[in-house]
Design a protein around this motif. Sequence first.
Motif, short mmCIF file in Angstrom:
data_model
loop_
_atom_site.label_atom_id
_atom_site.label_comp_id
_atom_site.label_asym_id
_atom_site.label_seq_id
_atom_site.Cartn_x
_atom_site.Cartn_y
_atom_site.Cartn_z
N TRP A 1 38.48 24.99 27.27
CA TRP A 1 39.41 24.81 28.37
C TRP A 1 40.78 25.36 28.01
O TRP A 1 41.04 25.78 26.88
CB TRP A 1 39.54 23.33 28.72
CG TRP A 1 38.30 22.69 29.25
CD1 TRP A 1 37.08 23.27 29.44
CD2 TRP A 1 38.16 21.32 29.65
NE1 TRP A 1 36.19 22.36 29.94
CE2 TRP A 1 36.82 21.15 30.08
CE3 TRP A 1 39.02 20.22 29.69
CZ2 TRP A 1 36.34 19.92 30.54
CZ3 TRP A 1 38.55 19.01 30.15
CH2 TRP A 1 37.22 18.86 30.57
N GLY A 2 41.70 25.34 28.96
CA GLY A 2 43.07 25.75 28.70
C GLY A 2 43.63 26.63 29.80
O GLY A 2 42.88 27.18 30.62
N LEU A 3 44.97 26.74 29.83
CA LEU A 3 45.63 27.58 30.83
C LEU A 3 45.21 29.03 30.64
O LEU A 3 45.21 29.54 29.51
CB LEU A 3 47.14 27.45 30.72
CG LEU A 3 47.80 26.30 31.51
CD1 LEU A 3 47.33 24.95 31.00
CD2 LEU A 3 49.32 26.39 31.41
N ARG A 4 44.89 29.69 31.73
CA ARG A 4 44.47 31.10 31.68
C ARG A 4 45.63 32.02 31.98
O ARG A 4 46.56 31.67 32.72
CB ARG A 4 43.36 31.36 32.71
CG ARG A 4 42.17 30.41 32.61
CD ARG A 4 41.51 30.45 31.25
NE ARG A 4 40.38 29.53 31.19
CZ ARG A 4 39.74 29.22 30.08
NH1 ARG A 4 40.10 29.76 28.92
NH2 ARG A 4 38.72 28.39 30.11
N ASP A 5 45.56 33.20 31.42
CA ASP A 5 46.56 34.22 31.70
C ASP A 5 46.34 34.75 33.12
O ASP A 5 45.21 35.10 33.50
CB ASP A 5 46.43 35.35 30.68
CG ASP A 5 47.44 36.45 30.92
OD1 ASP A 5 48.61 36.26 30.53
OD2 ASP A 5 47.07 37.48 31.52
N ARG A 6 47.41 34.79 33.87
CA ARG A 6 47.30 35.23 35.27
C ARG A 6 46.67 36.61 35.38
O ARG A 6 45.82 36.86 36.25
CB ARG A 6 48.68 35.24 35.92
CG ARG A 6 48.68 35.56 37.41
CD ARG A 6 50.08 35.97 37.87
NE ARG A 6 50.46 37.27 37.32
CZ ARG A 6 51.71 37.66 37.10
NH1 ARG A 6 52.72 36.85 37.38
NH2 ARG A 6 51.97 38.85 36.61
N GLU A 7 47.07 37.53 34.52
CA GLU A 7 46.55 38.88 34.60
C GLU A 7 45.08 38.94 34.22
O GLU A 7 44.34 39.78 34.74
CB GLU A 7 47.38 39.82 33.72
CG GLU A 7 48.77 40.10 34.29
CD GLU A 7 48.70 40.60 35.74
OE1 GLU A 7 47.91 41.53 36.02
OE2 GLU A 7 49.41 40.07 36.59
N ALA A 8 44.65 38.07 33.31
CA ALA A 8 43.22 38.03 32.97
C ALA A 8 42.41 37.56 34.17
O ALA A 8 41.31 38.09 34.44
CB ALA A 8 43.00 37.11 31.76
N VAL A 9 42.93 36.58 34.89
CA VAL A 9 42.25 36.10 36.09
C VAL A 9 42.23 37.19 37.15
O VAL A 9 41.21 37.43 37.81
CB VAL A 9 42.92 34.82 36.62
CG1 VAL A 9 42.33 34.39 37.96
CG2 VAL A 9 42.81 33.69 35.61
N ALA A 10 43.35 37.89 37.31
CA ALA A 10 43.40 38.99 38.28
C ALA A 10 42.43 40.10 37.90
O ALA A 10 41.81 40.72 38.78
CB ALA A 10 44.82 39.53 38.37
N SER A 11 42.27 40.36 36.61
CA SER A 11 41.33 41.40 36.16
C SER A 11 39.89 41.00 36.44
O SER A 11 39.06 41.82 36.85
CB SER A 11 41.52 41.67 34.67
OG SER A 11 42.77 42.27 34.42
N ALA A 12 39.58 39.71 36.22
CA ALA A 12 38.23 39.21 36.53
C ALA A 12 37.95 39.34 38.02
O ALA A 12 36.83 39.67 38.44
CB ALA A 12 38.08 37.77 36.07
N ALA A 13 38.96 39.07 38.84
CA ALA A 13 38.81 39.22 40.28
C ALA A 13 38.62 40.68 40.66
O ALA A 13 37.74 41.02 41.48
CB ALA A 13 40.04 38.65 40.99
N LYS A 14 39.41 41.55 40.07
CA LYS A 14 39.33 42.98 40.39
C LYS A 14 37.95 43.54 40.09
O LYS A 14 37.43 44.39 40.82
CB LYS A 14 40.40 43.74 39.61
CG LYS A 14 40.49 45.22 39.94
CD LYS A 14 41.62 45.89 39.18
CE LYS A 14 41.72 47.37 39.52
NZ LYS A 14 42.82 48.03 38.77
N ALA A 15 37.34 43.06 39.01
CA ALA A 15 36.01 43.53 38.63
C ALA A 15 34.97 43.20 39.70
O ALA A 15 33.92 43.85 39.78
CB ALA A 15 35.59 42.90 37.29
N GLU A 16 35.27 42.21 40.54
CA GLU A 16 34.37 41.82 41.62
C GLU A 16 34.87 42.25 43.00
O GLU A 16 34.42 41.75 44.03
CB GLU A 16 34.15 40.29 41.60
CG GLU A 16 33.54 39.78 40.32
CD GLU A 16 32.15 40.34 40.07
OE1 GLU A 16 31.46 40.70 41.06
OE2 GLU A 16 31.74 40.41 38.90
#
Length: 208
Positions: free
Chosen positions: A170-185
């Motif tokens: 668990w833990g706070l995620r990096d905003r850009e990492a979340v945005a990158s995961a979204a972009k991949a989809e």
Amino acid sequence: MDPVRATPRGALSSPAVQRNTGPILEVLKSHLPARGEVLEIAAGSGEHAAAFSGALPGLEWQPSDPSAEARASIAAWAEAADLPNLRAPLALDVLDEATWPEGPFGAVVCINMIHISPWAATEGLMRLARRVLPVGGLLATYGPYREAEVPLAPSNAAFDESLKSRDPAWGLRDREAVASAAKAEGLALTRRVEMPAENLTLLFRRVR
């Protein structure tokens, strides 16, 4: 002390939900479609589902949660609210595609899940959103994030340490990492909204 709130029999209640419902609702009112179906992921106690469906009568609200205890609480809040547009909860787990609905949904809402789950859950959320959203459909996430350009608030740093002590995944995620995961989809981050208590609402649109 947090206020004590009367709850329906079998329902759970969270002081944090009581505090954040109003600010989140204001953002959703501005960006959700006026009509259609909304899928809520990791709906928890069900308080958000009851409040949002009551305030947004043009939307069919579909809560979901992998926890049987949470689904019982969601059902209790739904029974007490007695709203025609609030559906029974689904046993949906973002880590198990066999539990995912086909959709389509006009929007997907996910509140306070990304930091209290393994990273694979965020990736699953993005795959699910791609499956159930049409092009132009909205994914709204809410919670605390790390941001390279913004110093981490001491309260969020302490929260991050607390989460990791409970579960290293668990833990706070990096905003850009979340945005990158979204972009991949095929989802693009279109808006960042600052919220009370050092939280953010991030809005994504399916673009392909």
